[in-house]
Every structure is written in structure tokens, then in C-alpha cells.
Design a protein around this motif. Structure first.
Motif, PDB file in Angstrom:
ATOM      1  N   THR A   7       0.853  -1.285  -0.126  1.00 12.44           N
ATOM      2  CA  THR A   7      -0.035  -0.107   0.010  1.00 12.44           C
ATOM      3  C   THR A   7       0.868   1.135   0.163  1.00 12.44           C
ATOM      4  N   ASP A   8       0.293   2.248  -0.663  1.00 13.11           N
ATOM      5  CA  ASP A   8       0.817   3.588  -0.379  1.00 13.11           C
ATOM      6  C   ASP A   8       0.048   4.626   0.175  1.00 13.11           C
ATOM      7  N   PHE A   9      -1.178   3.857   0.616  1.00  9.16           N
ATOM      8  CA  PHE A   9      -2.387   4.771   1.148  1.00  9.16           C
ATOM      9  C   PHE A   9      -2.942   5.518   0.271  1.00  9.16           C
ATOM     10  N   SER A  10      -2.889   5.319  -1.004  1.00  7.70           N
ATOM     11  CA  SER A  10      -3.877   6.124  -1.972  1.00  7.70           C
ATOM     12  C   SER A  10      -5.060   5.191  -2.183  1.00  7.70           C
ATOM     13  N   GLU A  11      -5.968   5.925  -2.941  1.00  2.00           N
ATOM     14  CA  GLU A  11      -7.438   5.364  -2.892  1.00  2.00           C
ATOM     15  C   GLU A  11      -7.278   4.112  -3.865  1.00  2.00           C
ATOM     16  N   ILE A 101      -1.757  -9.187  -3.919  1.00  2.00           N
ATOM     17  CA  ILE A 101      -2.886  -8.392  -4.419  1.00  2.00           C
ATOM     18  C   ILE A 101      -2.641  -7.018  -4.473  1.00  2.00           C
ATOM     19  N   MET A 102      -2.332  -6.064  -5.350  1.00  2.00           N
ATOM     20  CA  MET A 102      -2.168  -4.763  -5.470  1.00  2.00           C
ATOM     21  C   MET A 102      -2.893  -3.946  -6.722  1.00  2.00           C
ATOM     22  N   GLY A 103      -2.929  -2.821  -6.260  1.00  2.00           N
ATOM     23  CA  GLY A 103      -3.641  -1.959  -7.375  1.00  2.00           C
ATOM     24  C   GLY A 103      -2.822  -1.660  -8.686  1.00  2.00           C
ATOM     25  N   THR A 104      -3.476  -1.199  -9.711  1.00  2.00           N
ATOM     26  CA  THR A 104      -2.760  -1.166 -11.005  1.00  2.00           C
ATOM     27  C   THR A 104      -2.489   0.344 -11.179  1.00  2.00           C
ATOM     28  N   GLN A 105      -2.691   1.237 -10.406  1.00  2.00           N
ATOM     29  CA  GLN A 105      -2.492   2.658 -10.672  1.00  2.00           C
ATOM     30  C   GLN A 105      -2.246   3.439  -8.994  1.00  2.00           C
ATOM     31  N   GLY A 106      -1.409   4.087  -9.062  1.00  2.00           N
ATOM     32  CA  GLY A 106      -1.018   4.827  -7.716  1.00  2.00           C
ATOM     33  C   GLY A 106      -1.512   6.077  -7.467  1.00  2.00           C
ATOM     34  N   ILE A 115       2.791   2.871  -6.170  1.00  2.00           N
ATOM     35  CA  ILE A 115       2.025   1.754  -6.753  1.00  2.00           C
ATOM     36  C   ILE A 115       1.642   2.096  -8.025  1.00  2.00           C
ATOM     37  N   GLY A 116       1.725   1.109  -9.104  1.00  4.19           N
ATOM     38  CA  GLY A 116       1.281   1.409 -10.374  1.00  4.19           C
ATOM     39  C   GLY A 116       2.214   0.721 -11.305  1.00  4.19           C
ATOM     40  N   SER A 117       3.397   1.650 -11.515  1.00  8.48           N
ATOM     41  CA  SER A 117       4.377   0.872 -12.688  1.00  8.48           C
ATOM     42  C   SER A 117       4.946  -0.209 -11.859  1.00  8.48           C
ATOM     43  N   ASN A 118       5.058   0.056 -10.426  1.00  7.79           N
ATOM     44  CA  ASN A 118       5.533  -1.142  -9.734  1.00  7.79           C
ATOM     45  C   ASN A 118       4.844  -2.576 -10.122  1.00  7.79           C
ATOM     46  N   THR A 119       3.336  -2.256 -10.380  1.00  6.33           N
ATOM     47  CA  THR A 119       2.528  -3.508 -10.413  1.00  6.33           C
ATOM     48  C   THR A 119       3.089  -4.520 -11.607  1.00  6.33           C
ATOM     49  N   ALA A 120       3.366  -3.888 -12.927  1.00  6.34           N
ATOM     50  CA  ALA A 120       4.016  -4.524 -14.054  1.00  6.34           C
ATOM     51  C   ALA A 120       5.256  -5.273 -13.571  1.00  6.34           C
ATOM     52  N   THR A 121       6.272  -4.580 -12.789  1.00  8.34           N
ATOM     53  CA  THR A 121       7.610  -5.280 -12.393  1.00  8.34           C
ATOM     54  C   THR A 121       7.229  -6.292 -11.549  1.00  8.34           C
ATOM     55  N   VAL A 122       6.234  -6.439 -10.374  1.00  9.53           N
ATOM     56  CA  VAL A 122       5.917  -7.311  -9.606  1.00  9.53           C
ATOM     57  C   VAL A 122       5.445  -8.531 -10.467  1.00  9.53           C
ATOM     58  N   ALA A 127       7.297 -14.838  -7.972  1.00 11.00           N
ATOM     59  CA  ALA A 127       7.319 -16.262  -8.276  1.00 11.00           C
ATOM     60  C   ALA A 127       6.045 -16.996  -7.933  1.00 11.00           C
ATOM     61  N   ILE A 128       5.306 -15.988  -7.218  1.00  7.27           N
ATOM     62  CA  ILE A 128       3.884 -16.359  -6.767  1.00  7.27           C
ATOM     63  C   ILE A 128       2.895 -15.489  -7.469  1.00  7.27           C
ATOM     64  N   PRO A 129       1.692 -16.090  -7.458  1.00  2.00           N
ATOM     65  CA  PRO A 129       0.513 -15.538  -8.276  1.00  2.00           C
ATOM     66  C   PRO A 129       0.336 -14.100  -7.827  1.00  2.00           C
ATOM     67  N   VAL A 130      -0.058 -13.079  -8.786  1.00  4.81           N
ATOM     68  CA  VAL A 130      -0.441 -11.736  -8.582  1.00  4.81           C
ATOM     69  C   VAL A 130      -1.862 -11.292  -9.057  1.00  4.81           C
ATOM     70  N   ILE A 131      -2.594 -10.784  -8.445  1.00  4.77           N
ATOM     71  CA  ILE A 131      -3.761 -10.151  -8.905  1.00  4.77           C
ATOM     72  C   ILE A 131      -3.745  -8.444  -8.799  1.00  4.77           C
ATOM     73  N   ALA A 132      -3.860  -7.924  -9.940  1.00  3.18           N
ATOM     74  CA  ALA A 132      -3.894  -6.497 -10.183  1.00  3.18           C
ATOM     75  C   ALA A 132      -5.214  -6.096 -10.308  1.00  3.18           C
ATOM     76  N   VAL A 133      -5.566  -5.172  -9.353  1.00  6.66           N
ATOM     77  CA  VAL A 133      -7.042  -4.714  -9.065  1.00  6.66           C
ATOM     78  C   VAL A 133      -7.138  -3.438  -9.601  1.00  6.66           C
ATOM     79  N   PRO A 134      -7.578  -2.924 -10.737  1.00  7.94           N
ATOM     80  CA  PRO A 134      -8.015  -1.477 -11.037  1.00  7.94           C
ATOM     81  C   PRO A 134      -8.822  -0.790 -10.249  1.00  7.94           C
ATOM     82  N   PHE A 135      -8.743   0.669 -10.059  1.00  5.32           N
ATOM     83  CA  PHE A 135      -9.587   1.186  -9.318  1.00  5.32           C
ATOM     84  C   PHE A 135     -11.138   1.134  -9.438  1.00  5.32           C
ATOM     85  N   CYS A 136     -11.544   0.970 -10.566  1.00  5.34           N
ATOM     86  CA  CYS A 136     -12.935   0.548 -11.027  1.00  5.34           C
ATOM     87  C   CYS A 136     -13.581  -0.620 -10.443  1.00  5.34           C
ATOM     88  N   SER A 137     -12.737  -1.486 -10.051  1.00  2.24           N
ATOM     89  CA  SER A 137     -13.101  -2.934  -9.663  1.00  2.24           C
ATOM     90  C   SER A 137     -13.462  -3.082  -8.168  1.00  2.24           C
TER      91      SER A 137
END
Length: 266
Positions: A7-11, A101-106, A115-122, A127-137
Motif C-alpha cells: 500500500t501507499d495509502f492512495s485510494e 494483491i495490489m492496485g494497478t495505478q497509484g 503503486i502503479g508501474s511497480n505492479t508490472a514489475t511485480v 514467483a507467486i500469483p499476483v492479482i492486479a486490481v484496477p480502481f474501478c473494480s
């Protein structure tokens, strides 16, 4: 199951956490909320003071979040000095986590690089599954699961991971394959996959669909364009998938700006 949520405490990060809490509650899982920071100053004494201030503020915010969530799920938190991706990988590798589990945009401004560009890096390096969650979801908005397969060297274990991560949702699965031209051998593989899934996971509902598109990633992007009630699943079995994502603009767009949650399984 143990879930790691940066988290970066963003919405956007708060929205991803809400998604994670709903998921964890259903899975009877625990959550570790992680905040990382990286500060560079000319003077060591100044750096120490600034780091202490950041950590104190972050600790207060993390405690507030934990109190707000209450007893809904078992949650703890960590504060780590370093880059977002480094903090995530270090924590994940040392803590036997099952999912990120992390957001797609910071946030904008000072938080924009967290948070954002880091999601693509992660997604690329984890090595483990990742769920990228957009703000509208939201977790509650997901009514079905779309699973994209390339029909190349499919592994049994990756489908078992898919079911383990999603079976408690009790949602129908649609297995989709985008091809640029008819391929008899892939037709046979697709039929075999259908038989395998129906036989080995009889409690789950599967349907199957093939799409024909010259540009496969464009075809997938067009397919999910109006599927706002879906979770998209993509398998990363080798570096080829990762190279594909980061060399093609349409796939990169799905990682950075997807309008539906994206689950990547390795």
C-alpha cells in the motif's frame, strides 16, 4: 493461505486492500499489509530523522487501517525501507506467501511512483500469483472468470493453482484461446483440455471459446473490453509470456490500465 498487499495509502491501494479483505474473508486467509519507502538525503542525521518520521506516520496509518478492518480478517503489517518491488519480493520470499494483491495505478504527486508501474514489475518478477486490481473494480462485481490459454506446453499444476485460488468464488469459468489462423493440432489440445478440466474438477462449471484474430493480444483486449464483471486469468509458464507482455503495447496496457482484475499465475 497468506496474502501480501502493498500500500501507499492512495485510494487505488485502498481499493485493492478492500478487494483483498473480501477475498481473504472468503478463503479464511490472512493478510500482511506492507508499506515501503525510499529516502535519500545528503546528511546521515537528516536521513535518520526523516526515516523515523516516515515510519511513525506509516505505523499510525497502518494501525488505523487495521482497526477499521477489525475482525473481518487476520491482518498484520510491515514497514520496510527500500523500493516497492524489493520490499515485496523480500517479504514474499521470507514469509511463504501464496498470493500478492495490489492496485494497478497509484496516487498522483509524491506517491505516483509507489503503486502503479511497480505492479508490472511485480507481475514480471514474482514467483507467486499476483492479482492486479484496477480502481474501478471490486471483489463483489466479479461474476465470472475468463481464463486465457495459449495451448503451448500447458501444465497440469497451473490449472490446479487456478482452482485452488478461485474455487471458493463458485463462479463459472470460460476458457478462451485466441488464434490468428485455424490450427488442427491446437483444436485437438483444446478438446483435450476441455475433457481434462471437466473430469478433474467436476464441481466447477467450464465453458470454452476460441477467438480468431490476426493480432492475438489485440483480440484478447477487444474480448474483455465489455466484460466489466469478469476476472481475467493469464498463465505465465516461461519467459516468453513476460517478453510478450513487455514488448507489445496492447498487453502492457492490460497490465498497467486493465479495467478488470487480472490474475497472473506461474
Amino acid at each position: 493461505m497468506k496474502i501480501l498487499v502493498p500500500t501507499d495509502f492512495s485510494e487505488n491501494a485502498d481499493n485493492a486492500l478492500a478487494f483483498a479483505v473480501a477475498y481473504a474473508h472468503q478463503q479464511c486467509s490472512s493478510i500482511t499489509l506492507i508499506f515501503s519507502y525510499f529516502a535519500v538525503y545528503d546528511f546521515a542525521a537528516e536521513a535518520v530523522r526523516m526515516a523515523q518520521t516516515i515510519e511513525n506516520n506509516a505505523k499510525s496509518e497502518l494501525k488505523r487501517i487495521k482497526e477499521k478492518i477489525g475482525d473481518a480478517v487476520d491482518i498484520d503489517f510491515k514497514i520496510i525501507q527500500g523500493t516497492v518491488s524489493t520490499a515485496i519480493f523480500t517479504t514474499a520470499n521470507n514469509g511463504d506467501y501464496d498470493l500478492i494483491i495490489m492496485g494497478t495505478q497509484g496516487a498522483s504527486g509524491i506517491k505516483k511512483n509507489l503503486i502503479g508501474s511497480n505492479t508490472a514489475t511485480v507481475i514480471k518478477e514474482s514467483a507467486i500469483p499476483v492479482i492486479a486490481v484496477p480502481f474501478c473494480s471490486s471483489f463483489e462485481s466479479i461474476k465470472n472468470i475468463k481464463v486465457a490459454v495459449d495451448l503451448k506446453n500447458e501444465k497440469e499444476g497451473i490449472f490446479k493453482k487456478l482452482i485452488t485460488l478461485t474455487e471458493t468464488w463458485n463462479l463459472p469459468y470460460k476458457i478462451i484461446h485466441v488464434e490468428n489462423k485455424p490450427d488442427f493440432n491446437k483444436n485437438i489440445i483444446f478438446k483435450g483440455l476441455e475433457a481434462y478440466l471437466n473430469e478433474n474438477f467436476p464441481d466447477s462449471e467450464f465453458s470454452f471459446e476460441k477467438l480468431q484474430e490476426v493480432n492475438t493480444d489485440k483480440g484478447l483486449e477487444n474480448y474483455i473490453k465489455n466484460k466489466s464483471d469478469s476476472l481475467l486469468v493469464m498463465f505465465s509458464k516461461d519467459r516468453g509470456f513476460l517478453d510478450f507482455i513487455f514488448k507489445h503495447s496492447h498487453s502492457a496496457k492490460m497490465v498497467y490500465h486493465t479495467h478488470i482484475p487480472l490474475l497472473v499465475i506461474k
